[in-house]
Motif scaffolding. Structure first.
Motif, mmCIF file in Angstrom:
data_model
loop_
_atom_site.group_PDB
_atom_site.id
_atom_site.type_symbol
_atom_site.label_atom_id
_atom_site.label_comp_id
_atom_site.label_asym_id
_atom_site.label_seq_id
_atom_site.Cartn_x
_atom_site.Cartn_y
_atom_site.Cartn_z
ATOM 1 N N VAL A 88 85.744 38.381 64.293
ATOM 2 C CA VAL A 88 84.618 37.935 65.121
ATOM 3 C C VAL A 88 85.072 36.847 66.079
ATOM 4 C CG1 VAL A 88 82.408 36.710 65.070
ATOM 5 C CG2 VAL A 88 82.836 38.593 63.466
ATOM 6 N N GLU A 89 85.843 35.901 65.583
ATOM 7 C CA GLU A 89 86.303 34.809 66.451
ATOM 8 C C GLU A 89 87.165 35.347 67.589
ATOM 9 O OE1 GLU A 89 89.048 30.789 66.109
ATOM 10 O OE2 GLU A 89 87.732 31.353 64.434
ATOM 11 N N LYS A 90 88.043 36.307 67.283
ATOM 12 C CA LYS A 90 88.881 36.887 68.336
ATOM 13 C C LYS A 90 88.031 37.622 69.365
ATOM 14 C CE LYS A 90 92.794 39.970 69.193
ATOM 15 N NZ LYS A 90 92.098 40.638 70.334
ATOM 16 N N ALA A 91 87.037 38.409 68.900
ATOM 17 C CA ALA A 91 86.176 39.148 69.832
ATOM 18 C C ALA A 91 85.404 38.196 70.724
ATOM 19 C CB ALA A 91 85.217 40.041 69.053
ATOM 20 N N VAL A 92 84.929 37.083 70.163
ATOM 21 C CA VAL A 92 84.187 36.094 70.953
ATOM 22 C C VAL A 92 85.104 35.453 71.990
ATOM 23 C CG1 VAL A 92 82.985 33.881 70.842
ATOM 24 C CG2 VAL A 92 82.464 35.669 69.172
ATOM 25 N N ARG A 93 86.337 35.143 71.596
ATOM 26 C CA ARG A 93 87.274 34.565 72.568
ATOM 27 C C ARG A 93 87.649 35.586 73.646
ATOM 28 N NH1 ARG A 93 88.810 29.630 71.119
ATOM 29 N NH2 ARG A 93 88.751 29.031 68.918
ATOM 30 N N ASP A 94 87.707 36.863 73.266
ATOM 31 C CA ASP A 94 88.037 37.908 74.235
ATOM 32 C C ASP A 94 87.002 38.017 75.350
ATOM 33 O OD1 ASP A 94 90.390 38.575 72.996
ATOM 34 O OD2 ASP A 94 89.598 40.346 71.967
ATOM 35 N N VAL A 95 85.761 37.611 75.068
ATOM 36 C CA VAL A 95 84.725 37.641 76.109
ATOM 37 C C VAL A 95 84.528 36.243 76.728
ATOM 38 C CG1 VAL A 95 83.530 39.629 75.120
ATOM 39 C CG2 VAL A 95 82.838 37.325 74.448
ATOM 40 N N ALA A 118 80.446 44.994 70.643
ATOM 41 C CA ALA A 118 80.984 46.327 70.896
ATOM 42 C C ALA A 118 82.494 46.368 70.665
ATOM 43 C CB ALA A 118 80.653 46.761 72.323
ATOM 44 N N LEU A 119 83.191 45.267 70.945
ATOM 45 C CA LEU A 119 84.639 45.239 70.791
ATOM 46 C C LEU A 119 85.076 45.283 69.334
ATOM 47 C CD1 LEU A 119 85.660 42.611 73.508
ATOM 48 C CD2 LEU A 119 85.667 45.103 73.667
#
Length: 298
Positions: free
Chosen positions: A123-130, A158-159
């Motif tokens: 989740v943390e990676k997906a949030v940083r990706d956006v 979605a990611l």
């Protein structure tokens, strides 16, 4: 590859359902992985209906929708690969729950066996990706976040799936100018990662910003489609030209656009056929010879 082949949507109409209204009429186009396709047209042209049919939220009356050659059948496997983000991000959140509950729902449905620590890292990676700071957005309620932050959290959700295609329906229309560009740049980054995007909008400027291909809809039918630079550099259909004429210019007084030169189809209403003619490589138009197409309109 997402393929629409003569896709049509007809709704019942009238007091007793005896009539019908065709919202989308024999629409055909493709969207490849790593490609952004912009779907443009005025309100009521059928853009969102197409998006909802792709996502399985609205049934197809006729025609076929396929993903990598397989007929689209909405279900868990399909939604692992295809997701949608919509115009109003606030409507996608329950105000009594924290905004990051959308991630918990994905975990329960698709990743129930993932350990807590691993899931938190994902989740943390997906949030940083956006391009969001997890410390600033996770654990907050929807009313504590901006529309742009909520929109990007939906993309992050979605990611977390094995996503190959995203339907983005007017996702920037409720955002301010600076946040709008951030979201568009985010979509451009997702495209570079191989994600296909259908970008639904009525804003021509935004549609040309990142799309390789553009589809122009009028009254549920495609009137022009093809390479974005070719289509807007040399618009051939009267409706496309009218749309371009309606775009306000900075430092210039704006006047309502005057009707442009038109063919018999345009003057008499929808054409008798949905045939598109290739006027140059990857540039198709409903009336190939303007202003006089020489054919009998409906």
């Amino acid at each position: 590859m997402l393929t629409l082949d003569h896709v049509t949507k007809t709704y019942r109409a009238g007091a007793f359902g005896g009539g019908s209204v065709t919202a989308v009429d024999r629409v055909s186009f493709t969207a490849a992985p790593g490609e952004v396709v912009s779907l443009i047209g005025e309100s009521g042209s059928g853009k969102s209906t197409i998006g909802r049919m792709i996502l399985g939220l609205t049934g197809v009356s006729s025609g076929t929708l396929t993903l990598d050659g397989q007929r689209v059948r909405p279900g868990k496997d399909f939604y692992r690969r295809v997701q949608g983000v919509f115009q109003d991000p606030f409507s996608c959140y329950n105000p009594v729950f924290r905004a990051d509950r959308v991630f918990d729902l994905v975990r329960r449905a698709y990743h129930p066996g993932v350990p807590d620590k691993e899931w938190a890292d994902r989740v943390e990676k997906a949030v940083r990706d956006v391009r969001l700071d997890p410390a600033q957005v996770l654990g907050r309620y929807p009313h504590q976040l901006s529309g742009g932050q909520l929109q990007r959290l939906l993309i992050a959700r979605a990611l977390l799936l094995d996503l190959s295609f995203l339907v983005a329906d007017e996702i920037t229309s409720m955002l301010d100018a600076s946040t709008r560009i951030d979201v568009l740049n985010l979509l451009a980054g997702l495209k570079e990662r191989g994600l296909g995007v259908l970008y639904i909008t009525h804003d021509l400027a935004l549609g040309t910003y990142l799309a390789e291909k553009t589809v122009v809809l009028r009254r549920g039918r495609i009137v022009e489609r093809g390479d974005t630079h070719k289509l807007f550099g040399n618009p051939l259909h009267p409706y496309t030209r009218t749309l371009l004429a309606a775009v306000p210019r900075l430092n210039q007084p704006w006047d309502p656009p005057q009707p442009v030169e038109s063919c018999a189809f345009h003057e008499a209403g929808p054409p008798a056929t949905t045939d598109l003619y290739e006027t140059e490589p990857d540039h198709f138009v409903a009336c190939a010879q303007l202003p006089d197409c020489g054919r009998t309109p409906a």
